[in-house]
Scaffold this motif. Structure first.
Motif, PDB file in Angstrom:
ATOM      1  N   THR A  74       0.952  -1.344  -0.079  1.00 46.03           N
ATOM      2  CA  THR A  74      -0.027  -0.006  -0.053  1.00 46.03           C
ATOM      3  C   THR A  74       0.786   1.171   0.178  1.00 46.03           C
ATOM      4  O   THR A  74       2.143   1.291   0.254  1.00 46.03           O
ATOM      5  N   ASN A  75       0.201   2.399  -0.193  1.00 42.51           N
ATOM      6  CA  ASN A  75       1.104   3.659   0.107  1.00 42.51           C
ATOM      7  C   ASN A  75       0.257   4.319   1.374  1.00 42.51           C
ATOM      8  O   ASN A  75      -0.554   3.568   1.951  1.00 42.51           O
ATOM      9  N   LEU A  87      -1.928  -1.662  -3.712  1.00 39.98           N
ATOM     10  CA  LEU A  87      -1.406  -1.487  -4.968  1.00 39.98           C
ATOM     11  C   LEU A  87      -1.091  -2.860  -5.635  1.00 39.98           C
ATOM     12  O   LEU A  87      -0.972  -3.180  -6.777  1.00 39.98           O
ATOM     13  N   ALA A  88      -0.811  -3.791  -4.627  1.00 40.84           N
ATOM     14  CA  ALA A  88      -0.666  -5.274  -4.787  1.00 40.84           C
ATOM     15  C   ALA A  88      -0.874  -6.129  -3.646  1.00 40.84           C
ATOM     16  O   ALA A  88      -0.653  -5.740  -2.554  1.00 40.84           O
ATOM     17  N   ARG A  89      -1.194  -7.411  -4.134  1.00 37.64           N
ATOM     18  CA  ARG A  89      -1.229  -7.979  -2.845  1.00 37.64           C
ATOM     19  C   ARG A  89      -1.168  -9.624  -3.224  1.00 37.64           C
ATOM     20  O   ARG A  89      -1.121 -10.123  -4.333  1.00 37.64           O
ATOM     21  N   LEU A 128       7.404  -3.218   6.069  1.00 38.39           N
ATOM     22  CA  LEU A 128       8.761  -3.049   5.624  1.00 38.39           C
ATOM     23  C   LEU A 128       8.523  -1.639   4.818  1.00 38.39           C
ATOM     24  O   LEU A 128       7.882  -1.419   3.966  1.00 38.39           O
ATOM     25  N   GLU A 129       9.125  -0.531   5.263  1.00 34.24           N
ATOM     26  CA  GLU A 129       8.876   0.700   4.491  1.00 34.24           C
ATOM     27  C   GLU A 129       9.843   0.781   3.219  1.00 34.24           C
ATOM     28  O   GLU A 129      11.049   0.383   3.047  1.00 34.24           O
ATOM     29  N   LEU A 130       9.205   1.062   2.225  1.00 34.54           N
ATOM     30  CA  LEU A 130       9.722   1.251   0.693  1.00 34.54           C
ATOM     31  C   LEU A 130       9.904   2.871   0.541  1.00 34.54           C
ATOM     32  O   LEU A 130       9.150   3.376  -0.287  1.00 34.54           O
ATOM     33  N   SER A 131      10.873   3.588   1.131  1.00 33.24           N
ATOM     34  CA  SER A 131      10.802   4.909   1.354  1.00 33.24           C
ATOM     35  C   SER A 131      10.997   5.663  -0.121  1.00 33.24           C
ATOM     36  O   SER A 131      10.458   6.748  -0.315  1.00 33.24           O
ATOM     37  N   SER A 132      11.680   5.048  -0.872  1.00 38.46           N
ATOM     38  CA  SER A 132      11.893   5.503  -2.296  1.00 38.46           C
ATOM     39  C   SER A 132      10.710   5.737  -3.136  1.00 38.46           C
ATOM     40  O   SER A 132      10.507   6.384  -4.003  1.00 38.46           O
ATOM     41  N   ASP A 133       9.643   4.680  -2.567  1.00 40.91           N
ATOM     42  CA  ASP A 133       8.329   4.381  -3.500  1.00 40.91           C
ATOM     43  C   ASP A 133       7.363   5.142  -3.118  1.00 40.91           C
ATOM     44  O   ASP A 133       6.263   5.294  -3.446  1.00 40.91           O
ATOM     45  N   GLN A 178       5.874   3.883  -0.440  1.00 42.61           N
ATOM     46  CA  GLN A 178       4.929   2.662  -0.161  1.00 42.61           C
ATOM     47  C   GLN A 178       5.448   1.847   0.800  1.00 42.61           C
ATOM     48  O   GLN A 178       6.521   2.032   1.572  1.00 42.61           O
ATOM     49  N   GLN A 179       4.685   0.911   1.275  1.00 43.54           N
ATOM     50  CA  GLN A 179       4.958   0.035   2.400  1.00 43.54           C
ATOM     51  C   GLN A 179       4.463  -1.371   2.007  1.00 43.54           C
ATOM     52  O   GLN A 179       3.410  -1.839   1.590  1.00 43.54           O
ATOM     53  N   LEU A 180       5.281  -2.400   2.565  1.00 38.73           N
ATOM     54  CA  LEU A 180       4.854  -3.838   2.391  1.00 38.73           C
ATOM     55  C   LEU A 180       4.415  -4.259   3.940  1.00 38.73           C
ATOM     56  O   LEU A 180       5.271  -4.435   4.637  1.00 38.73           O
ATOM     57  N   VAL A 181       3.296  -4.677   3.772  1.00 42.17           N
ATOM     58  CA  VAL A 181       2.847  -4.920   5.102  1.00 42.17           C
ATOM     59  C   VAL A 181       2.619  -6.913   5.214  1.00 42.17           C
ATOM     60  O   VAL A 181       1.810  -7.137   4.240  1.00 42.17           O
ATOM     61  N   VAL A 182       3.093  -7.356   6.216  1.00 46.44           N
ATOM     62  CA  VAL A 182       3.097  -8.829   6.075  1.00 46.44           C
ATOM     63  C   VAL A 182       2.289  -9.302   7.259  1.00 46.44           C
ATOM     64  O   VAL A 182       2.627  -8.755   8.478  1.00 46.44           O
TER      65      VAL A 182
END
Length: 278
Positions: free
Chosen positions: A126-127, A133-135, A240-245, A247-251
């Motif tokens: 997500t952002n 955005l994807a799952r 997990l923070e994807l700061s350049s995007d 966005q964040q990946l949540v598990v």
């Protein structure tokens, strides 16, 4: 007109019981919490200057003043980080912004590959505005029955505040609502946040705007879901923070054996594929 910085300072001041800071009670108060004069004294600034900050008439406090206010308010690390962030965006509000527009939704191939490797686990990209955005298929299995993914462009924030099913699906809806509102302040840009809040405010109503403006830093504990299958699931969230995007990946991981077994049943697989995290 107030500012996010002023709103946060005022909200934190109103939430403090004076006796917890050793401040004497001088009788009846017109508003709850810490008096403006008490906070100004603790921070070593004038009442007039604090008033200008809270009312948005001063938007550029020095680093020393920001740190002094953080100490005087007894902020923890997360709250101090948020205070510094609000200081940054408030100071830039005087400059012209481009017209608010929806945030970008592109997902890098490497991120999609990461999600593929997490199959059949429960993970979502997500952002900060809540756009899904994807799952993974595991996330679809978990959230599909709740109605979140029915929309062409699913948005978790919109779902939480405008879909009645969210209030029963999330067992601790109030906490989830606080989290989603808070994350809007950390959106890709002020302009993007304005786009979503302008869209949400008319439909979500005062329940949304109240949470947005009080700047409550969420604890983000165990996520409890009352799944339509009848299971009550307790899930840990690893972000997990994807700061350049932006966005964040949540598990999402099972927090106990009962949840692990329930998820196995939802997948029609033998127990043991997902282990509880101790």
């Amino acid at each position: 007109m107030g500012t996010p910085l002023g709103d946060f300072i005022r909200a934190r001041r109103d939430s403090i019981q004076p006796e917890t800071l050793g401040v004497p009670d001088h009788g009846r108060r017109r508003s709850p919490g810490l008096r403006r004069s008490d906070l100004a004294t603790r921070a070593g600034i004038s009442v007039e200057y604090l008033t200008r900050l809270e009312q948005g008439r001063d938007r550029n406090p020095s680093v020393a003043v920001v740190n002094a206010l953080a100490d005087a308010l007894g902020l923890d690390l997360s709250e101090r980080t948020h205070l510094r962030y609000l200081t940054k965006i408030t100071g830039g509000e005087c400059t012209a912004h481009p017209r608010p527009e929806p945030p970008r939704r592109e997902v890098r191939p490497a991120v999609r590959e990461t999600l593929r490797l997490l199959e059949p686990g429960i993970a979502v990209l997500t952002n900060r505005l809540g756009d899904v955005l994807a799952r993974t298929s595991g996330y679809e299995l978990l959230m599909g029955a709740a109605g979140l993914l029915d929309a062409e462009a699913p948005n978790l924030t919109r779902y939480v505040f405008t879909d009645p099913r969210a209030r029963t699906f999330f067992a601790d809806w109030d906490e989830v609502a606080d989290e989603q509102a808070f994350d809007l302040w950390l959106g890709p840009s002020v302009e993007n946040t304005e786009w979503l809040t302008a869209e949400l405010a008319p439909t979500a109503g005062p329940e949304f705007t109240r949470r947005l403006n009080r700047h409550l830093v969420p604890a983000r504990g165990v996520l409890r879901i009352a799944h339509p299958s009848g299971h009550v699931l307790r899930l840990l969230r690893e972000t997990l923070e994807l700061s350049s995007d932006a966005q964040q990946l949540v598990v999402l991981l099972p927090a106990d054996d009962a949840t692990a077994q329930a998820l196995d049943q939802l997948r029609h697989r033998a127990p043991g594929r997902l282990r509880a995290i101790s």
